[in-house]
Design an enzyme around this catalytic site. Structure first.
Site, PDB file in Angstrom:
ATOM      1  CE  LYS B  96      -2.758   2.674   2.839  1.00 11.14           C
ATOM      2  NZ  LYS B  96      -3.398   2.915   4.134  1.00 11.14           N
ATOM      3  N   GLY B 185     -10.572   8.079   6.076  1.00 12.53           N
ATOM      4  CA  GLY B 185     -11.599   9.089   6.297  1.00 12.53           C
ATOM      5  C   GLY B 185     -12.974   8.563   6.643  1.00 12.53           C
ATOM      6  CG  ASN B 206      -6.325   1.577  11.568  1.00 16.04           C
ATOM      7  OD1 ASN B 206      -6.711   1.265  12.690  1.00 16.04           O
ATOM      8  ND2 ASN B 206      -5.060   1.520  11.268  1.00 16.04           N
TER       9      ASN B 206
END
Lengths: 65, 257
Positions: B96, B185, B206
């Site tokens: 990532k 977000g 997360n």
């Protein structure tokens, strides 16, 4: 000689990265390394000779998002 | 079924592993989310404390696939070196890719991102770039060799949901066949459901789970929201309209005429 390991200066007599890791107590820990910003694969550590002032990073798995 | 770099994923909820109150709560949350993929990172390890070793054994016991990140990298060089280090430790070509451009918003540096993506794809990495909803940047990332994109919903950890609905909808419409995973977000399960309703393939969560009062319960709520959103997408939502349309048939209404 003095080398910078994870941001802290260390005195070492060892020349090879693998020996320095042993000295610092990493033993069999799962870590990955870089010297002066360049990745050094585990297999290359025994023949990676360090010089005075080298910057060594020793990283391990950690929580991430 | 969703496929990313040839790997089929049943769960469309990817979970981050940071900021949980304890390792035990992290484990519960991953299980409650029924996540198949979790994100992980690399940090400096002390020879004495070895904090990373315990974390790594917890993740391995969970039996999930890991997606290492390059969080905290602000340059192409740092991100590329971190990717190499991650590939060695985690034994996966997945990365990532984050190249942070600005500290207040943790907004990606899309110029550095595309350059790092080009270098890493050429070396055989399977890159998941953390990007914005910008169509031109998305084109560049695909040209660099990325086959998955991870557009932000809102700044990392902000919990604001899908900030630029118009831009994200355009991105989805413009790249109908590219797996798009909303990363960052998302604050509450309704945000995740919305993302899936709009046709996004998955979400990565997360903070919204880790910092909830009851992370495992929140993880389960997100799992349900993601499933509901995906089912709704497949079921074909109606188009919104400005005026009312009676749902009860008007023909045969009593007392009229």
């Amino acid at each position: 000689m003095r080398i910078l390991v994870n941001g802290a200066w260390r005195e070492t007599v060892a020349a090879e990265l693998s020996t320095v890791l042993d000295e610092l107590g990493y033993g069999e820990a799962v870590v990955t390394t870089a010297v002066n910003g360049e990745f050094v694969a585990a297999g290359v550590r025994p023949r990676t000779r360090l010089a005075d002032g080298d910057r060594v990073e020793v990283l391990a798995p950690m929580q991430g998002g | 079924m969703l496929q990313v770099y040839g790997t089929p994923l049943q769960s469309r909820l990817l979970l981050g592993t940071a900021r949980y109150p304890s390792p035990a709560v992290l484990t519960e949350a991953v299980r409650a989310a029924r996540a198949e993929v979790v994100t992980v990172a690399l940090r400096r390890e002390s020879g004495g404390e070895r904090a990373g070793q315990g974390f790594w054994s917890i993740i391995r016991e969970l039996g999930v696939r890991v997606l290492p990140n390059t969080a905290g990298c602000h340059s192409v060089k740092e991100a590329v070196t971190t990717a190499h280090m991650a590939r060695e430790v985690f034994g996966t070509p997945w990365i990532k890719l984050e190249v942070i451009g600005e500290d207040d918003t943790l907004q990606p540096d899309v110029f550095g991102l595309t350059e790092a993506a080009r270098l890493l794809c050429a070396e055989g990495f399977e890159v998941f770039p953390y990007t914005t909803e910008d169509l031109v940047v998305a084109e560049r990332l695909l040209a660099a060799g990325c086959r998955v994109l991870m557009p932000w919903g809102a700044p990392i950890g902000s919990g604001r949901g899908l900030n630029n609905l118009f831009g994200l909808t355009a991105l989805r419409a413009h790249f109908p066949d590219v797996p798009l995973i909303i990363d960052a977000g998302i604050g509450v399960p309704s945000h995740a459901a919305r993302a899936l309703e709009l046709g996004f393939d998955a979400v990565l969560i997360n903070t919204a789970v880790a910092q909830a009062r009851d992370p495992a319960r929140m993880a389960a709520a997100f799992a349900q929201a993601v499933e509901a959103g995906r089912a709704a997408r497949l079921a074909g939502p109606i188009e919104p309209r400005d005026l009312a349309a009676p749902s009860t048939p008007v023909i045969g209404t009593a007392f009229r005429g």
